[in-house]
Design a protein around this motif. Sequence first.
Motif, mmCIF file in Angstrom:
data_model
loop_
_atom_site.group_PDB
_atom_site.id
_atom_site.type_symbol
_atom_site.label_atom_id
_atom_site.label_comp_id
_atom_site.label_asym_id
_atom_site.label_seq_id
_atom_site.Cartn_x
_atom_site.Cartn_y
_atom_site.Cartn_z
ATOM 1 N N PRO A 17 0.808 -1.227 0.000
ATOM 2 C CA PRO A 17 0.000 0.000 0.000
ATOM 3 C C PRO A 17 0.838 1.272 0.000
ATOM 4 C CG PRO A 17 -0.074 -1.057 2.160
ATOM 5 C CD PRO A 17 0.667 -1.983 1.249
ATOM 6 N N GLU A 18 2.120 1.157 0.327
ATOM 7 C CA GLU A 18 2.945 2.369 0.369
ATOM 8 C C GLU A 18 3.504 2.715 -1.005
ATOM 9 O OE1 GLU A 18 5.396 2.795 3.893
ATOM 10 O OE2 GLU A 18 6.938 3.752 2.673
ATOM 11 N N MET B 203 4.694 9.051 -8.214
ATOM 12 C CA MET B 203 3.528 9.181 -7.326
ATOM 13 C C MET B 203 3.068 10.631 -7.263
ATOM 14 S SD MET B 203 4.161 6.758 -4.084
ATOM 15 C CE MET B 203 5.043 5.216 -4.223
ATOM 16 N N VAL B 238 -2.299 4.864 -3.104
ATOM 17 C CA VAL B 238 -1.258 4.415 -2.172
ATOM 18 C C VAL B 238 -1.355 5.229 -0.885
ATOM 19 C CG1 VAL B 238 0.404 3.613 -3.902
ATOM 20 C CG2 VAL B 238 0.457 6.003 -3.187
ATOM 21 N N LYS B 239 -0.768 4.667 0.161
ATOM 22 C CA LYS B 239 -0.678 5.408 1.420
ATOM 23 C C LYS B 239 0.793 5.493 1.768
ATOM 24 C CE LYS B 239 -4.947 5.584 3.516
ATOM 25 N NZ LYS B 239 -5.796 5.423 4.664
ATOM 26 N N HIS B 240 1.439 6.496 1.242
ATOM 27 C CA HIS B 240 2.853 6.673 1.491
ATOM 28 C C HIS B 240 2.987 7.754 2.557
ATOM 29 C CE1 HIS B 240 7.050 7.583 0.961
ATOM 30 N NE2 HIS B 240 7.165 6.531 0.196
ATOM 31 N N PRO B 241 3.291 7.352 3.802
ATOM 32 C CA PRO B 241 3.266 8.322 4.902
ATOM 33 C C PRO B 241 4.157 9.548 4.640
ATOM 34 C CG PRO B 241 3.587 6.095 5.730
ATOM 35 C CD PRO B 241 3.706 6.018 4.249
ATOM 36 N N ALA B 315 -6.074 2.174 0.344
ATOM 37 C CA ALA B 315 -4.972 1.946 -0.600
ATOM 38 C C ALA B 315 -5.369 0.748 -1.465
ATOM 39 C CB ALA B 315 -3.683 1.654 0.146
#
Lengths: 81, 342
Positions: A17-18, B203, B238-241, B315
């Motif tokens: 998911p990242e 991204m 997406v979950k890109h912190p 995500a």
Amino acid sequence: MKLRRLAISEEGFIFDPETGNSYTVNETGLFILEKLRQDLSPEEIARLLSQEYEVSPEEARRDLEDFLEVLTRYGLWKEPR
Amino acid sequence: MIKVAVSGINAVDNPGPGLGIIKGLKEGAIPVSVVGLAYDAMEPGVYLTDLIDRVYLMPYPSEGEAPFLNRLLYIQEKEGIEVVIPALDPELPLFIDLEPRLSELGVRSFLPTRKHFKLRAKDRLPVIAEATGLKTPATFAVSSYEELQRALSRLRFPVMVKGLFYRAFRAYNSTEALQYFQSISAEWGYPVIIQEIVEGEEMNVVGVGDGEGGHFGLLAIKKLWITSLGKIWTGVTVKHPGLLEAAEKFVRHFRWRGAFELETIVSGEDIYLIEINPRFPAWIYFAVGVGLNLPERLLRAALGEEPERDWEYPAGKLYIRFTDDLVTDLDLFQRMVTRGER
């Protein structure tokens, strides 16, 4: 650990998911990923692999190392220090 | 029923964001009637009568403020527009400058400031990068052959040769770099940007800033397939912190107002800022589809309401763009050509 965040389906489809990357693994790969996520050491996993798939411990270790190398290359796993 | 004017209804191979914005507005809770602002009678949005109720041809922004304002005044008189959502870069400076006058006429908007708009110049990227903790590829703004050679001597091929606002080419040797330098400077002037190529995942983040340092939602996506023009064809949420954190810092630091898109390349732990767009991207419907109706939130902000701020999204949601066909009479085209409206 990066492996924990992966979404892994029973069919061996893996989504990160990242990064948005997806991968597929076979049954053995899925077995190894599961064990890695349970924090088992490579030695323990090799032993379980040799039992589960009835291969010699050497062969199991070699195959596991190959797989871990692929995981490392994709940035999904790091050898614990 | 709120009457909203939206531009960028050119859903072509380099699509404008208009149709995505309109689809979002139509799916929102506020009933809207849409007036399309087109720059060509052939823009596909002209023919999509289910989505766009009325369409007007606009003069090109390069013709100056007076004809642009006159046309808007005419449209306002006929339609009584309450909100305008401009979606194309070249028209944004005009809408920003005209915002107070249009507001007096009852046409509201929720736009970035002039200062925000200027941040999109590629030679300003290091300023944004510094404020947000992002990196930028090594970038040189060059205005002469000598400066070009100096920049090339500090980079390894291939390099990107870009216009300050538009156009980008990948040059594999100095002959190609010079060729692109000449064609970009001829079309867009100086400086031309020479940039290091960073390899990694492409991204992007879309969001709407509230103008006070907060925002009405962010969505990060990764491009999976792009067209030969570099436009997204399929993508995944997406979950890109690190990336989302940088986007929040960006909004906070610049007190960004209105829609924006950050284009980045993520390479391991490093996030490189490649471009910032002071408007919605053409893939804005992706946000709507995953439950973040950013166009509707922007509409509410323009109307002076307090939009939702919740921005939880899953995500792994896929975005698929596709082509479509439409067959219609010559009637609409005829009206656009003869009357400039339909």
